[in-house]
Motif scaffolding. Structure first.
Motif, mmCIF file in Angstrom:
data_model
loop_
_atom_site.group_PDB
_atom_site.id
_atom_site.type_symbol
_atom_site.label_atom_id
_atom_site.label_comp_id
_atom_site.label_asym_id
_atom_site.label_seq_id
_atom_site.Cartn_x
_atom_site.Cartn_y
_atom_site.Cartn_z
ATOM 1 N N THR A 1 0.830 -1.210 0.000
ATOM 2 C CA THR A 1 0.000 0.000 0.000
ATOM 3 C C THR A 1 0.860 1.252 0.000
ATOM 4 O OG1 THR A 1 -1.664 -1.202 1.282
ATOM 5 C CG2 THR A 1 -1.885 1.186 1.172
ATOM 6 N N PHE A 2 1.915 1.256 0.800
ATOM 7 C CA PHE A 2 2.801 2.416 0.875
ATOM 8 C C PHE A 2 3.487 2.665 -0.467
ATOM 9 C CE2 PHE A 2 7.007 4.289 1.987
ATOM 10 C CZ PHE A 2 6.545 5.492 2.495
ATOM 11 N N VAL A 3 3.951 1.607 -1.117
ATOM 12 C CA VAL A 3 4.594 1.747 -2.429
ATOM 13 C C VAL A 3 3.609 2.293 -3.458
ATOM 14 C CG1 VAL A 3 5.637 0.482 -4.354
ATOM 15 C CG2 VAL A 3 6.350 -0.012 -2.006
ATOM 16 N N VAL A 4 2.381 1.773 -3.450
ATOM 17 C CA VAL A 4 1.350 2.263 -4.375
ATOM 18 C C VAL A 4 1.073 3.741 -4.135
ATOM 19 C CG1 VAL A 4 -1.101 2.082 -4.976
ATOM 20 C CG2 VAL A 4 0.275 0.010 -4.726
ATOM 21 N N LEU A 5 0.986 4.143 -2.876
ATOM 22 C CA LEU A 5 0.743 5.546 -2.545
ATOM 23 C C LEU A 5 1.885 6.431 -3.016
ATOM 24 C CD1 LEU A 5 -0.699 5.156 1.072
ATOM 25 C CD2 LEU A 5 -1.949 5.890 -0.950
ATOM 26 N N VAL A 6 3.120 6.008 -2.773
ATOM 27 C CA VAL A 6 4.279 6.800 -3.196
ATOM 28 C C VAL A 6 4.312 6.935 -4.719
ATOM 29 C CG1 VAL A 6 6.799 6.828 -3.319
ATOM 30 C CG2 VAL A 6 5.672 6.267 -1.162
#
Length: 313
Positions: free
Chosen positions: A208-213
């Motif tokens: 999720t964090f990678v997708v957000l970044v």
């Protein structure tokens, strides 16, 4: 082999055993909890009672404020009362219930932040199709999907923990019931369970964090060609979102992305995403957002002034 549970209650060791530190922490976290309620209620009321509720970004912000309140309320009241008690006991059932509810609302927050990033991506990268793509049905669908995903995540997390046998000791070196401190108390080999916990919590948070970044990097790339005024507005909005994402995800990843081990620093990092992030989210979204500030002024300043004028007349 059948799992045997000899433990019917756990002892929460809390943040510290020092009486002076506990008294100081009591005042600090009581203030934080009051600030969390005031700030998030301010956002919810200001959005709900204004035209901002019709905009998808503020629709999601309203849901984020609600999830913040629910999330922090699963552990902060218990933490505050624990700081005044000599010995902090929690039953096995209450411990598992807190574990489930905490991960449920935490999962909702993770997915709502993802929905907000998607909303900003559509608004900035596909502005002509924004009203069609981000209609109210799509917004409700994203919230429903967030709740469903959070339930599945929390159910799996709780199921993994309930399947473990606890024979003693029963002292949890934390201020709330969480997976890793409980794995440490299990009287069986928890290596496989630890891997599944990392896959469930750690990888979910990391992906999720990678997708957000990546979504915000794509937004930054897109707004290069925008006029200065539009670029400044887009940057102001996205910077608030990025700040909240970093404040929440960095401590979460520090705890859940590694193998099933515990460190003394875990309590401090847990405070960041359970108390500090929900407290600062209203400040971040309010101070960096002119529409929110205007809505708050209209709700809380103009109406009292109008009433005052009517009384004087």
């Amino acid at each position: 082999m059948e799992n045997i549970n000899n433990v019917t209650e756990f002892v929460l060791l809390g943040l510290s055993q020092n009486k002076k530190i506990k008294n100081l922490c009591f005042l600090l976290f009581l203030f934080c909890y009051i600030a969390i309620w005031m700030g998030n209620l301010l956002i919810m009321i200001s959005i709900t009672c204004s035209q901002l509720i019709d905009q998808p970004m503020y629709f999601f912000l309203n849901k984020l404020a609600l999830s913040d309140l629910c999330y922090t309320s699963t552990m902060t009241p218990k933490l505050v009362t624990e700081l005044l008690a000599e010995r902090n006991m929690v039953s096995y059932t209450s411990c598992m219930a807190q574990l489930f509810v905490m991960h449920f609302f935490g999962g909702i927050e993770v997915f709502i932040l993802t929905g907000m990033a998607y909303d900003r991506y559509v608004a900035i990268c596909k502005p002509l199709h924004y009203t069609v793509i981000m209609n109210r049905q799509k917004c409700y669908a994203i919230v429903l999907a967030s709740c469903t995903g959070a339930f599945l995540h929390s159910f799996a997390q709780c199921l993994l923990t309930i399947s473990l046998p606890f024979c003693g000791p029963n002292e949890i070196d934390h201020y709330f019931c969480d997976v890793y401190p409980l794995l440490k108390l299990a009287c069986t080999d928890t290596y496989r369970v630890g891997i599944l916990v990392v896959a469930n919590s750690g990888m979910m948070g990391l992906v999720t964090f990678v997708v957000l970044v990546l979504s915000y990097l794509l937004i930054l790339y897109t707004i290069r060609a925008y006029p200065t005024e539009s670029r400044t507005k887009a940057l102001s909005t996205c910077s608030s979102h990025v700040t909240v994402v970093v404040l929440f995800f960095v401590p979460v990843l520090f705890i859940y992305i590694r193998p099933a081990t515990t460190f003394p620093e875990d309590k401090v990092f847990a405070l960041l995403y359970t108390i500090i992030a929900p407290m600062f989210n209203p400040l971040i979204y309010t101070f960096r957002n002119m529409e929110m500030k205007n809505a708050i002024r209209k709700m809380w300043c103009q109406k009292p002034c109008f009433i005052g004028r009517q009384i004087i007349m």
